[in-house]
Enzyme design. Structure first.
Site, mmCIF file in Angstrom:
data_model
loop_
_atom_site.group_PDB
_atom_site.id
_atom_site.type_symbol
_atom_site.label_atom_id
_atom_site.label_comp_id
_atom_site.label_asym_id
_atom_site.label_seq_id
_atom_site.Cartn_x
_atom_site.Cartn_y
_atom_site.Cartn_z
ATOM 1 N N LYS A 1 -14.346 -13.053 -11.821
ATOM 2 C CA LYS A 1 -14.878 -13.102 -13.349
ATOM 3 C C LYS A 1 -14.381 -14.836 -13.283
ATOM 4 O O LYS A 1 -15.763 -14.716 -13.608
ATOM 5 C CB LYS A 1 -14.256 -12.559 -13.877
ATOM 6 N N HIS B 1 6.271 -8.887 -4.520
ATOM 7 C CA HIS B 1 5.368 -9.176 -4.799
ATOM 8 C C HIS B 1 5.337 -10.541 -5.210
ATOM 9 O O HIS B 1 5.355 -10.547 -6.420
ATOM 10 C CB HIS B 1 4.869 -8.340 -5.576
ATOM 11 N N GLU C 1 2.744 -12.273 -5.518
ATOM 12 C CA GLU C 1 1.270 -12.264 -6.448
ATOM 13 C C GLU C 1 1.317 -12.119 -8.106
ATOM 14 O O GLU C 1 0.610 -11.813 -8.856
ATOM 15 C CB GLU C 1 0.336 -11.696 -5.311
ATOM 16 N N GLY D 1 1.133 -0.897 -0.137
ATOM 17 C CA GLY D 1 -0.067 0.049 -0.133
ATOM 18 C C GLY D 1 0.852 1.511 0.044
ATOM 19 O O GLY D 1 2.266 0.756 0.016
ATOM 20 N N CYS E 1 5.389 -6.135 1.243
ATOM 21 C CA CYS E 1 5.701 -4.596 0.703
ATOM 22 C C CYS E 1 5.063 -4.103 1.968
ATOM 23 O O CYS E 1 5.986 -4.543 3.137
ATOM 24 C CB CYS E 1 5.006 -4.091 -0.456
ATOM 25 N N TYR E 2 4.348 -2.787 1.965
ATOM 26 C CA TYR E 2 4.038 -2.481 3.178
ATOM 27 C C TYR E 2 3.798 -3.996 4.838
ATOM 28 O O TYR E 2 4.210 -3.091 5.301
ATOM 29 C CB TYR E 2 3.093 -1.167 2.968
ATOM 30 N N ASP F 1 -22.140 -12.343 -16.378
ATOM 31 C CA ASP F 1 -22.235 -11.607 -14.909
ATOM 32 C C ASP F 1 -23.847 -11.677 -14.707
ATOM 33 O O ASP F 1 -24.306 -12.559 -13.306
ATOM 34 C CB ASP F 1 -21.380 -9.737 -14.237
#
Ligand code: XMP
Length: 519
Positions: free
Chosen positions: A375, A175, A177, A59, A86-87, A233
């Site tokens: 999604k 990161h 991810e 963040g 990270c943060y 959706d």
């Protein structure tokens, strides 16, 4: 029968990173349910029963200032494993009395090589010779917090991975991810299965019966309406609700006249004949063309289309007596994006993005059965409900439709030209097995006319722009690299078959700096 909600979950505290959603995705892809909450929501938590692990996201905040984003100290005394990213790492370091420095010199953005220093369960099978990780930080931990050990470093940050194995608190500066980090998924695997010791087993299909039961419990004998656009959706939401309450659901399809060629008719037939849904098709194209006459400002067009859509939907809905619920295909990212990192509902999500557009005056209760899911998960759920691949795997399509793909003012003739051109492009993508490799592709009509020569005559006609992009979530995108022969073929087909176009161009900009749509 009792259908359990998620009895084991990983909690992700969102400190505002652009990629927090990816953390949740990675965890879920590994078969474990994850939920994202804001620091403010975290500070009000009192039930930790089902929480098997906590991840603190990245963040923009900085612990080097007096005021910074945090979670209450009791989070660290629950004996629940914690991973800071990270943060999140910097916050852990701050709380446990390490030292963090902000330094322009030390900042790392992009790829960095990581060096192993010590063994850790978190990094089992993670390191490869010359592993690179994705960095995005200015602050760095420069002194280890109490009872922590250093596991890895990079050239510019000595404390890239830290751990307190006894208390199961871990931090990574990079990161894991994002796909740019080599082997990043291994960090999550180790955290989930070796440290938090959760069981694999969550998947969207296992939620289907619970969702159906919840809809039944909520709706009881009342009536529900739903605006069906044929997008993934709203289609999945409609199928799911139909499974639960059958004919008590009425779907309304408003044909704005700004859809792709034949699209609405095909979708209407699928829902009516194949799924036997209670669906009403309203042809409103005349009204849309009338209202859009001589309007060329993109925002005005969007507003006109959105408002008229709601008006027509409301009018049709009123014809069905005693409706209590409005169903919407809201997804998890919409929910996350609609709250700021402090938990207040400040930034309203792309409200223009959703066809349903919430007719507030109607005072209907909302049901949003997909609001916990991403999604891709909704696509899987859809397929498990028998959703036709023509719908499940369709490219995203904006609510205002071709209205924002005809630059400048909209006329019936321009819509015809665009529908024909777009139809040729999309069919060729499908025929050449390129459609599913692309996140989104379409043709747009530019308002410029240029000179050409066809046969022996001079022409003066419109320009058709083709756009095709790859993307993971629509937030960023790269243009698709077609080979020249393919583009050549499309151009030839469009020029020869569509009256009104004499030039075809291909858009080679990425997002950012461009957006996916032109308006
Ligand atoms: P942009 O153009 O912002 O688009 O890069 C990102 C994604 O959002 C879609 N989009 C819309 N979807 N209603 C929608 O339902 C809209 O008004 C709208 N505008 C953009 C776009 O197609 C892309 O997938």
């Amino acid at each position: 029968m009792q259908f359990h909600r998620h009895n084991e979950k990983i909690l992700i505290i969102d400190f505002g990173s652009q990629v927090t959603k990816l953390i949740a995705r990675r965890v879920r892809d590994l078969g474990v349910y994850s939920e994202i909450i804001t620091p403010r929501q975290a500070s009000k938590m009192n039930n930790f029963n089902s929480i098997k692990g906590i991840i603190l996201s990245g963040g923009p905040s900085t612990v080097t200032k007096k005021k910074f984003e945090t979670v209450p100290k009791f989070f660290f005394h629950k004996k629940i494993p914690i991973l800071g990213i990270c943060y999140g790492l910097q916050l852990i370091a701050k709380i446990f009395k390490g030292k963090i420095k902000s330094s322009k010199k030390r900042r790392e953005f992009g790829r960095a090589f990581i060096l192993k220093k010590n063994n850790s369960i978190l990094t089992k099978k993670f390191f490869k010779p010359k592993s690179s990780v994705w960095m995005s930080h200015e602050d760095a931990v420069v002194k280890l917090p109490k009872n922590f050990k250093s596991i890895a470093s990079t050239k510019d940050s000595k404390l890239t991975i830290i751990e307190n194995a006894k208390d199961k608190i871990y931090g990574v500066q990079f990161h894991p991810e994002v796909t740019h980090t080599d082997n990043g998924l291994q960090i999550f695997k180790n955290f989930l299965f070796l440290i938090c010791k959760v069981k694999k087993g969550w998947n969207i299909k296992s939620q289907r019966e619970r969702l159906i039961q919840e809809i039944k419990n909520e709706v009881k004998n009342e009536k529900v309406i739903c605006a069906l656009s044929g997008g993934v959706d709203s289609s999945v939401a409609a199928l799911l609700i139909n499974k639960a309450i059958k004919k008590k659901l009425t779907c309304i399809m408003v044909d704005t006249g700004l859809m792709r060629k034949n699209e609405f008719k095909v979708i209407y037939k699928i829902f009516k004949d194949k799924y036997k849904l209670n669906v009403k098709l309203i042809n409103a194209s005349r009204q849309f063309f009338q209202k859009l006459k001589n309007i060329s400002n993109p925002e005005k067009k969007r507003k006109i289309i959105g408002n008229l859509f709601i008006k027509i939907f409301e009018k049709e809905a009123k014809k069905i007596k005693n409706v209590k619920f409005l169903a919407q295909g809201t997804l998890y990212p919409d929910i996350i994006e609609s709250r700021s990192s402090t938990g207040s509902k400040t930034s309203k999500i792309k409200s223009h993005h959703n066809v349903g557009g919430l007719p507030k005056k109607m005072r209907l209760k909302l049901i949003e059965p997909l609001k916990e899911f991403f999604k891709d998960e909704v696509r899987i759920l859809g397929r498990s409900l028998g959703l036709d691949n023509r719908i499940a795997l369709r490219h995203p399509f904006p609510g205002p439709g071709l209205g924002i793909r005809i630059i400048g003012n909209i006329t019936k003739e321009k819509v015809r030209i665009l529908q024909e051109s777009d139809g040729i492009f999309i069919n060729e993508l499908i025929k050449n097995k390129l459609y599913y490799k692309i996140w989104q592709a379409y043709a747009a009509l530019l308002p410029v006319k240029t000179v050409g020569v066809m046969g022996d005559s001079r022409t003066y006609e419109y320009t058709c722009l083709l756009r095709a992009v790859t993307s993971e979530d629509g937030m960023t995108a790269d243009y698709f690299n077609f080979n020249g022969d393919f583009l050549d073929k499309i151009s030839y087909k469009i020029i020869n078959n569509v009256k009104g176009v004499n030039r075809v161009v291909y858009d080679i900009t990425s997002k950012p700096p461009s957006t996916i749509e032109l308006e």
